[in-house]
Every structure is written in structure tokens, then in C-alpha cells.
Write a protein that holds these residues in place. Structure first.
Motif, mmCIF file in Angstrom:
data_model
loop_
_atom_site.group_PDB
_atom_site.id
_atom_site.type_symbol
_atom_site.label_atom_id
_atom_site.label_comp_id
_atom_site.label_asym_id
_atom_site.label_seq_id
_atom_site.Cartn_x
_atom_site.Cartn_y
_atom_site.Cartn_z
ATOM 1 N N GLU A 1 0.478 -1.616 0.013
ATOM 2 C CA GLU A 1 0.332 -0.031 -0.078
ATOM 3 C C GLU A 1 0.989 1.133 -0.294
ATOM 4 O OE1 GLU A 1 -2.227 2.521 3.752
ATOM 5 O OE2 GLU A 1 -2.550 -0.654 3.424
ATOM 6 N N VAL A 2 1.778 1.196 0.947
ATOM 7 C CA VAL A 2 2.609 2.758 1.343
ATOM 8 C C VAL A 2 3.518 2.911 -0.143
ATOM 9 C CG1 VAL A 2 5.015 3.459 2.073
ATOM 10 C CG2 VAL A 2 3.395 2.190 3.293
ATOM 11 N N THR A 3 4.213 1.269 -0.728
ATOM 12 C CA THR A 3 5.571 1.525 -1.591
ATOM 13 C C THR A 3 4.339 1.846 -3.023
ATOM 14 O OG1 THR A 3 5.021 -0.585 -2.130
ATOM 15 C CG2 THR A 3 6.634 0.485 -0.486
ATOM 16 N N ASP A 4 2.958 1.211 -3.097
ATOM 17 C CA ASP A 4 2.155 1.672 -4.581
ATOM 18 C C ASP A 4 3.043 0.780 -5.578
ATOM 19 O OD1 ASP A 4 0.011 2.424 -5.789
ATOM 20 O OD2 ASP A 4 1.133 4.151 -7.246
ATOM 21 N N CYS A 5 3.986 -0.505 -5.243
ATOM 22 C CA CYS A 5 4.947 -1.793 -6.367
ATOM 23 C C CYS A 5 4.149 -3.020 -6.337
ATOM 24 C CB CYS A 5 6.023 -1.532 -4.889
ATOM 25 S SG CYS A 5 7.294 -2.099 -6.305
ATOM 26 N N GLU A 6 4.376 -2.840 -7.715
ATOM 27 C CA GLU A 6 3.241 -4.700 -7.864
ATOM 28 C C GLU A 6 3.759 -5.189 -6.927
ATOM 29 O OE1 GLU A 6 3.404 -5.370 -11.872
ATOM 30 O OE2 GLU A 6 3.375 -3.280 -12.130
ATOM 31 N N ALA A 7 3.538 -6.278 -6.242
ATOM 32 C CA ALA A 7 3.742 -7.833 -5.337
ATOM 33 C C ALA A 7 4.579 -7.892 -5.941
ATOM 34 C CB ALA A 7 2.693 -8.551 -5.454
ATOM 35 N N SER A 8 4.899 -8.839 -7.255
ATOM 36 C CA SER A 8 6.442 -8.856 -7.940
ATOM 37 C C SER A 8 7.678 -8.392 -7.677
ATOM 38 C CB SER A 8 6.469 -9.464 -9.218
ATOM 39 O OG SER A 8 6.396 -8.295 -9.994
ATOM 40 N N HIS A 9 7.409 -6.617 -8.213
ATOM 41 C CA HIS A 9 8.801 -5.907 -7.931
ATOM 42 C C HIS A 9 9.032 -5.879 -5.991
ATOM 43 C CE1 HIS A 9 6.985 -4.375 -11.942
ATOM 44 N NE2 HIS A 9 8.519 -5.122 -11.903
ATOM 45 N N LEU A 10 7.837 -5.961 -6.127
ATOM 46 C CA LEU A 10 8.164 -5.538 -4.031
ATOM 47 C C LEU A 10 8.898 -7.206 -3.424
ATOM 48 C CD1 LEU A 10 7.853 -3.918 -1.051
ATOM 49 C CD2 LEU A 10 5.689 -5.246 -0.914
ATOM 50 N N SER A 11 8.656 -7.818 -3.457
ATOM 51 C CA SER A 11 9.140 -9.347 -3.564
ATOM 52 C C SER A 11 10.210 -9.305 -4.013
ATOM 53 C CB SER A 11 8.669 -9.878 -3.625
ATOM 54 O OG SER A 11 8.989 -11.872 -3.928
ATOM 55 N N GLN A 12 10.784 -8.799 -4.486
ATOM 56 C CA GLN A 12 12.504 -9.212 -5.194
ATOM 57 C C GLN A 12 13.174 -8.653 -4.178
ATOM 58 O OE1 GLN A 12 12.422 -8.083 -9.604
ATOM 59 N NE2 GLN A 12 11.311 -9.545 -10.284
ATOM 60 N N HIS A 13 12.716 -6.566 -3.466
ATOM 61 C CA HIS A 13 13.381 -6.055 -2.920
ATOM 62 C C HIS A 13 13.495 -6.064 -1.458
ATOM 63 C CE1 HIS A 13 13.196 -2.238 -5.745
ATOM 64 N NE2 HIS A 13 12.064 -2.406 -6.150
ATOM 65 N N LEU A 14 12.299 -7.044 -1.293
ATOM 66 C CA LEU A 14 12.117 -7.128 0.598
ATOM 67 C C LEU A 14 13.412 -8.862 0.456
ATOM 68 C CD1 LEU A 14 8.813 -7.435 0.869
ATOM 69 C CD2 LEU A 14 10.429 -6.350 1.815
ATOM 70 N N ALA A 15 13.728 -9.417 -1.148
ATOM 71 C CA ALA A 15 14.270 -10.400 -0.547
ATOM 72 C C ALA A 15 16.309 -9.746 -0.573
ATOM 73 C CB ALA A 15 14.615 -11.652 -2.335
ATOM 74 N N VAL A 16 16.303 -8.937 -1.349
ATOM 75 C CA VAL A 16 17.975 -8.629 -0.897
ATOM 76 C C VAL A 16 17.427 -7.913 0.244
ATOM 77 C CG1 VAL A 16 18.665 -5.933 -2.335
ATOM 78 C CG2 VAL A 16 17.616 -7.378 -3.705
ATOM 79 N N LEU A 17 16.359 -6.901 0.728
ATOM 80 C CA LEU A 17 16.888 -6.789 1.876
ATOM 81 C C LEU A 17 16.973 -7.854 3.091
ATOM 82 C CD1 LEU A 17 14.427 -4.372 2.125
ATOM 83 C CD2 LEU A 17 16.735 -3.684 2.071
ATOM 84 N N ARG A 18 16.278 -8.919 3.101
ATOM 85 C CA ARG A 18 16.274 -10.187 3.871
ATOM 86 C C ARG A 18 18.033 -10.728 3.450
ATOM 87 N NH1 ARG A 18 11.651 -11.363 1.913
ATOM 88 N NH2 ARG A 18 12.717 -13.341 1.109
#
Length: 136
Positions: free
Chosen positions: A49-66
């Protein structure tokens, strides 16, 4: 200052990898949302909701952070929640914001926009800038 050696090179590489993991606006935004949540976890739905990012893109960003160890997560059924791996990450964000504020010109529209960003926990960017100015 000693020259970079084989013994210190891996330490610099780890630090460089940390900065690489931070090198995307969406990831910084996610980290700031997690920092604002403090010790509470944040559902991935909120991050979407906050990032207004597509789920697949956000998932990739979260994977990098993890992978970088900056965030941790837990899954309960289909729900995934995230939080900062260490409180030091929030402090790093505060210092980065202080650097941003100090680098913008006083009459800049970007400075006004930066000043309107949601607050981060810990010391305020202005308090850091004031402390630096006091030492000078």
C-alpha cells in the motif's frame, strides 16, 4: 591511514554490499516504514500500500533486504510480516536523512518535500545536524 590489505578487503566488501542493498528508493521507503513501526512487525500488505509497488517487484526488493540481513520476516499462513533486523538500521536511516537535508539548498522545493517526510524513530535529522554544527 593504512592501505587496503587482504585482511581488510572483505570488511569493505561487506560494507559495500550493505550500501548496494540500500541503493533503491523502494527499499529505502520500505526500511523507513519498518523503522517507523519500531519493534512491531509490518504486514507485506501495508508495504504494498505504501510503496504502490507491484507485488512481484516488492517481493524482489524484500528478498534483497533479507539476503543482506537488514530485515527479517515471518510467515503465518499466507500473511508475511517484516521488521528491521537491528535497531541500528533505523539509526542509519536517520543519519542518511540528515545528510540529505544538509545537502539540499535552503530554498529548494526538494528540501521542503524532505522535511515533510514522516518522522523516523531515534534522533531527528535536525538534532544530528545541530550536533555536527556544534562540534565545528
Amino acid at each position: 591511514m593504512p592501505a587496503r590489505s587482504r585482511t581488510t578487503e572483505p570488511l569493505y566488501r561487506i560494507k559495500a554490499d550493505l550500501f548496494k542493498c540500500l541503493a533503491h528508493p523502494i527499499r529505502i521507503q520500505v526500511l523507513e516504514v519498518l523503522a517507523a513501526a519500531g519493534e512491531q512487525s509490518t504486514p507485506v500488505t501495508r508495504l504494498l500500500e505504501v510503496t504502490d509497488c507491484e507485488a512481484s517487484h516488492l517481493s524482489q526488493h524484500l528478498a534483497v533486504l533479507r539476503r543482506s540481513g537488514v530485515v527479517t520476516s515471518t510467515r503465518t499462513g499466507n500473511a508475511v510480516e517484516y521488521w528491521l533486523a537491528q535497531p541500528l538500521v533505523a539509526e542509519l536511516l536517520v543519519v542518511a536523512r540528515a545528510f540529505l537535508l544538509s545537502s539540499l539548498t535552503p530554498d529548494s522545493a526538494r528540501l521542503r518535500t524532505a522535511q515533510e517526510l514522516p518522522p523516523l524513530p531515534g534522533a531527528s535529522p535536525q538534532a544530528i545536524l545541530d550536533a555536527i554544527a556544534a562540534k565545528a
